[in-house]
Design an enzyme around this catalytic site. Structure first.
Site, PDB file in Angstrom:
ATOM      1  N   CYS A   1       0.792  -1.198   0.074  1.00 51.08           N
ATOM      2  CA  CYS A   1       0.057   0.042   0.123  1.00 51.08           C
ATOM      3  C   CYS A   1       0.858   1.215   0.063  1.00 51.08           C
ATOM      4  CB  CYS A   1      -0.933   0.212   1.208  1.00 51.08           C
ATOM      5  SG  CYS A   1      -1.981  -1.139   1.620  1.00 51.08           S
TER       6      CYS A   1
ATOM      7  N   ARG B   1       4.940  -0.325  -6.426  1.00 52.17           N
ATOM      8  CA  ARG B   1       4.698  -1.253  -5.205  1.00 52.17           C
ATOM      9  C   ARG B   1       3.663  -2.184  -5.465  1.00 52.17           C
ATOM     10  NH1 ARG B   1       6.777   2.432  -0.758  1.00 52.17           N
ATOM     11  NH2 ARG B   1       5.395   1.077   0.643  1.00 52.17           N
TER      12      ARG B   1
ATOM     13  N   TRP C   1      -3.274  -2.621  -1.294  1.00 53.70           N
ATOM     14  CA  TRP C   1      -2.979  -4.086  -1.472  1.00 53.70           C
ATOM     15  C   TRP C   1      -3.504  -4.987  -0.571  1.00 53.70           C
ATOM     16  CZ3 TRP C   1      -0.084  -8.050   0.640  1.00 53.70           C
ATOM     17  CH2 TRP C   1       0.277  -9.105  -0.092  1.00 53.70           C
TER      18      TRP C   1
ATOM     19  N   ASN D   1      -1.675   1.597   5.989  1.00 56.75           N
ATOM     20  CA  ASN D   1      -0.761   0.570   5.664  1.00 56.75           C
ATOM     21  C   ASN D   1      -0.548  -0.307   6.845  1.00 56.75           C
ATOM     22  OD1 ASN D   1      -0.577   1.742   3.367  1.00 56.75           O
ATOM     23  ND2 ASN D   1       1.806   2.423   3.347  1.00 56.75           N
ATOM     24  N   GLY D   2      -0.405  -1.621   6.477  1.00 59.72           N
ATOM     25  CA  GLY D   2      -0.118  -2.466   7.685  1.00 59.72           C
ATOM     26  C   GLY D   2      -1.490  -3.280   8.142  1.00 59.72           C
TER      27      GLY D   2
ATOM     28  N   GLU E   1      16.494 -17.912  -8.678  1.00 61.31           N
ATOM     29  CA  GLU E   1      16.231 -16.632  -8.843  1.00 61.31           C
ATOM     30  C   GLU E   1      15.413 -16.673 -10.323  1.00 61.31           C
ATOM     31  OE1 GLU E   1      15.671 -14.226  -7.397  1.00 61.31           O
ATOM     32  OE2 GLU E   1      15.598 -12.570  -8.587  1.00 61.31           O
TER      33      GLU E   1
ATOM     34  N   LYS F   1      11.844 -15.245 -11.151  1.00 63.63           N
ATOM     35  CA  LYS F   1      11.397 -14.116 -11.757  1.00 63.63           C
ATOM     36  C   LYS F   1      10.527 -14.552 -13.210  1.00 63.63           C
ATOM     37  CE  LYS F   1      13.034 -11.971 -10.272  1.00 63.63           C
ATOM     38  NZ  LYS F   1      13.298 -11.251  -9.068  1.00 63.63           N
TER      39      LYS F   1
ATOM     40  N   GLU G   1       6.972 -14.707 -11.490  1.00 63.02           N
ATOM     41  CA  GLU G   1       6.704 -13.542 -10.974  1.00 63.02           C
ATOM     42  C   GLU G   1       5.958 -12.772 -12.139  1.00 63.02           C
ATOM     43  OE1 GLU G   1       8.975 -11.369  -7.400  1.00 63.02           O
ATOM     44  OE2 GLU G   1      10.401 -12.067  -9.187  1.00 63.02           O
TER      45      GLU G   1
ATOM     46  N   HIS H   1      16.665 -37.607  -8.504  1.00 61.94           N
ATOM     47  CA  HIS H   1      15.955 -37.913  -7.239  1.00 61.94           C
ATOM     48  C   HIS H   1      14.587 -37.548  -7.275  1.00 61.94           C
ATOM     49  CE1 HIS H   1      19.538 -39.445  -5.366  1.00 61.94           C
ATOM     50  NE2 HIS H   1      20.139 -38.318  -5.804  1.00 61.94           N
TER      51      HIS H   1
ATOM     52  N   LYS I   1       5.368  -4.407  -4.221  1.00 61.59           N
ATOM     53  CA  LYS I   1       6.865  -4.187  -3.695  1.00 61.59           C
ATOM     54  C   LYS I   1       6.974  -3.804  -2.316  1.00 61.59           C
ATOM     55  CE  LYS I   1      11.208  -2.996  -6.172  1.00 61.59           C
ATOM     56  NZ  LYS I   1      11.445  -4.239  -6.497  1.00 61.59           N
TER      57      LYS I   1
HETATM   58  N1  HGA Z   1      -4.953  -4.110   6.010  1.00 61.40           N
HETATM   59  C1  HGA Z   1      -5.358  -3.138   5.079  1.00 61.40           C
HETATM   60  C2  HGA Z   1      -4.074  -2.310   4.860  1.00 61.40           C
HETATM   61  C3  HGA Z   1      -3.316  -3.295   3.790  1.00 61.40           C
HETATM   62  C4  HGA Z   1      -1.820  -3.095   3.613  1.00 61.40           C
HETATM   63  O1  HGA Z   1      -1.345  -2.418   4.103  1.00 61.40           O
HETATM   64  N2  HGA Z   1      -1.374  -3.549   2.343  1.00 61.40           N
HETATM   65  O2  HGA Z   1       0.045  -3.204   1.992  1.00 61.40           O
HETATM   66  C5  HGA Z   1      -6.332  -3.500   4.056  1.00 61.40           C
HETATM   67  O3  HGA Z   1      -6.384  -4.706   4.027  1.00 61.40           O
HETATM   68  O4  HGA Z   1      -6.984  -2.611   3.570  1.00 61.40           O
END
Ligand code: HGA
Length: 610
Positions: free
Chosen positions: A2, A27, A74, A98-99, A483, A487, A490, A506, A605
């Site tokens: 986020c 990100r 995110w 964020n979090g 790696e 890539k 991803e 194996h 990111k």
């Molecule tokens: N938990 C919050 C924010 C998610 C977040 O920080 N993502 O990097 C949500 O789900 O909206």
């Protein structure tokens, strides 16, 4: 992950917020939104998908405002949907976060019982209602924030506004980065200083537990108990277009092609006359390293692959015992850390939540002689919490799939390893000079590979119809194979796995048929003949081979075997140089498949949540 942007000014802030969000797009995110305080009180615009969709929504019904907060989300709690997009609001209050608020369920139940109605499934929405509850009880926004923060368990960077207090914006940080941008008669906030470069180059990095009140005319930083804090204002030398793609179509190619310069920057000023300069680890390094007899490396994702390569170097060249571990595993177990350990964390952003917690976990052991971080972000949490920081100097990395961060991490790890090797007496001056010369040759060798980009694009076409791929390598080239597989997964969404080549019979050999391309990284060296035998095993089962090998190694193109001739390298450069064609291969497959190369689906990111 986020992104947060906030602004309070004497001009319309909505273009500043939208530009800030655009700069955080790299990100990875799934939706975007903003809240502004205008003549009609609190106004929100939110949209699932790209920031461009939010900008369109705003253009359709423009808002003019001197105070606002914005967010790219995110999702961790609740699907990507407009109702779950930030900012979340409770009457006059709006919040971006964020979090993760870990105790959100208990708080939600309590708030519902108190009559607050929820419109989202997010953990974040509780913060808006908790603030409104305090304000309803007579608190100012600042008092409300100080009152509720001790109730929140988990991690947060928060920006909050209240339509009834249009002259300030509040921030709080615990576990997720947040920076304050200092302007003249205007102030800004963001989760990454890059978002604010068009409006200021003066930044204050908030520390754990900091709360900030921003006004157009100034700011204050304090803690929840009201203690005022002084934090330095730092001037950034990054130019606003450090985040432009330049002539490239994607950040990923731009960053792949930046590697010769990035690698040279990692080395710059750190070697002289065939020696690694001890000063590159800072003034206290000498005293801290004097005690070290073991190395323990902890990292996530691509950075963990860099650590795995370095393990071979630490043991083979420096003769120092070395363990490598995923941070997400390390932080939740009860590890035995060997006495006198150099604890190394590796993270591009320096904010990787699992790696940061792993460092804090390791700090509980008296056996950690010193904590060293290899990082690309000088103001990050990992840098602040480590004893020694070795910056990679790769420049901003915007593509979610890491490229130049990885190769510069390898370069930085090689420098640390050489310092330890000299200290342990495992290498003499002559050998050190030979190894330093290898590192100095890396940028040129990488350029030689980049010059063959067109050939790799052709090879990528042959992989386009494949659903799977197997990568093989031995020794330090095994994590390079990992790696390469990462890539490809991803950015092109092709299922890819990496094996130590000796493991082939194996198990994974059972998968090999004409639909399973096998990609081998096989530089010259003691193990070359063994790799050759492995490849015969693949050919005998109809598997198509793509071999990256020294042009002098004796591999030849033949039906079912494509050989890509690599420049003649050496033990320290091979892992760096052989990574380049694997990055390009993943990139071209992704472009041919039409994926969102720089922001692959579901990925983000700077993984600041666990
Ligand atoms: N938990 C919050 C924010 C998610 C977040 O920080 N993502 O990097 C949500 O789900 O909206």
């Amino acid at each position: 992950m986020c992104g947060i942007v906030g602004a309070i000014a004497q001009r319309n802030v909505s273009p500043i917020l939208i530009e800030g969000l655009r700069r955080l797009e790299y990100r990875g995110y799934d939706s975007a939104g903003l809240a502004l305080v205008g003549d009609n009180g609190l106004q929100r615009r939110r949209a699932v998908g790209k920031v461009a969709a939010l900008a369109d929504a705003l253009a359709a019904s423009p808002l003019d405002s001197r105070l606002g907060i914005a967010h790219t989300r995110w999702a961790t709690h609740g699907v990507p949907a407009e109702r779950n997009s930030h900012p979340h609001a409770s009457r006059t209050v709006a919040v971006v976060h964020n979090g993760i608020i870990e105790n959100h369920e208990a708080l939600r139940t309590r708030l519902i019982d108190a009559g607050y109605a929820f419109e989202s499934e997010t953990d974040t929405e509780v913060v808006a209602h908790l603030l409104q509850q305090q304000i309803d009880a007579g608190s100012s926004l600042r008092q409300a924030l100080c009152a509720i923060l001790p109730e929140l368990r988990g991690a947060y960077a928060l920006a909050v506004i209240d339509a009834n207090s249009p002259d300030h914006l509040l921030l709080a940080r615990k576990g997720s980065p947040l920076v304050l941008g200092v302007g003249i008669g205007e102030h800004f906030a963001a989760s990454d200083a890059l978002a604010l470069l068009p409006v200021t180059n003066r930044f204050v990095y908030l520390e754990e537990g900091d709360i900030a009140e921003l006004r157009a005319s100034g700011y204050e930083i304090f803690t929840a108990d009201g203690t005022m804090q002084q934090r330095p204002v730092r001037t950034s030398t990054l130019s606003p277009d450090a985040v432009d793609k330049g002539p490239y179509r994607h950040f990923m190619t731009k960053e792949i092609f930046e590697q010769p310069v990035a690698l040279a920057q990692t080395l710059q000023g750190r070697t002289a006359h065939g020696r690694v300069l001890e000063a590159c680890l800072g003034p206290q390094a000498e005293a801290l390293l004097a005690r070290v007899r073991n190395v323990h490396i902890v990292a996530c994702g691509t950075s963990s692959h860099a650590g795995m390569v370095a393990r071979y170097w630490f043991e083979q060249i420096a003769r120092v015992p070395c363990q490598v571990e995923l941070a997400s595993e390390f932080r939740y177990r009860n590890p035995v850390i060997a006495p006198d350990t150099l604890f190394i964390t590796i993270s591009q952003s320096g904010e990787t939540a699992d790696t940061l917690e792993a460092l804090r976990h390791a700090r509980q052991s008296a056996n950690v002689a010193a904590a060293l971080v290899i990082c690309n972000a000088p103001e990050s949490s990992l840098v602040r919490e480590s004893d020694i920081a070795l910056m990679t100097h790769a420049g901003p990395e915007r593509s979610v799939a890491s490229t130049k961060a990885f190769t510069t991490q390898l370069m930085a790890l090689a420098l640390v390893m050489l310092l330890m090797a000299r200290r342990s007496g495992a290498i003499d001056a002559e050998r050190e000079a030979e190894l330093v010369a290898q590192l100095e040759a890396a940028p040129r060798l990488v350029e030689d590979v980049l010059a063959q980009n067109d050939r790799i694009r052709q090879i990528a076409e042959s992989l386009l119809t494949k659903q799977n791929a197997l990568f093989l390598g031995r020794g330090p080239m095994w994590p390079v194979a990992m790696e390469g597989a990462l890539k490809l997964k991803e950015v092109s969404y092709v299922h890819a796995e990496a094996y130590a080549a000796g493991e082939l019979k194996h198990g994974p050999l059972a998968l090999v048929d004409e639909d399973m391309p096998v990609i081998a990284v096989a530089p010259r060296g003691d193990l070359l003949d063994k790799v050759k035998s492995n490849l015969q095993e693949v050919r005998a089962r109809g598997g198509e081979l793509l071999v990256f090998a020294d042009a002098e190694a004796g591999f030849r193109d033949e039906p079912g075997v494509t050989v890509f001739g690599m420049p003649h390298g050496a033990e320290l450069t091979d892992p760096i140089v052989y990574t380049i064609p694997l990055q390009l291969l993943a990139y071209h497959v992704a472009v041919l498949k039409g994926t969102d190369v720089d922001q692959p689906r579901n990925l983000a990111k700077s993984v600041t949540v666990e």
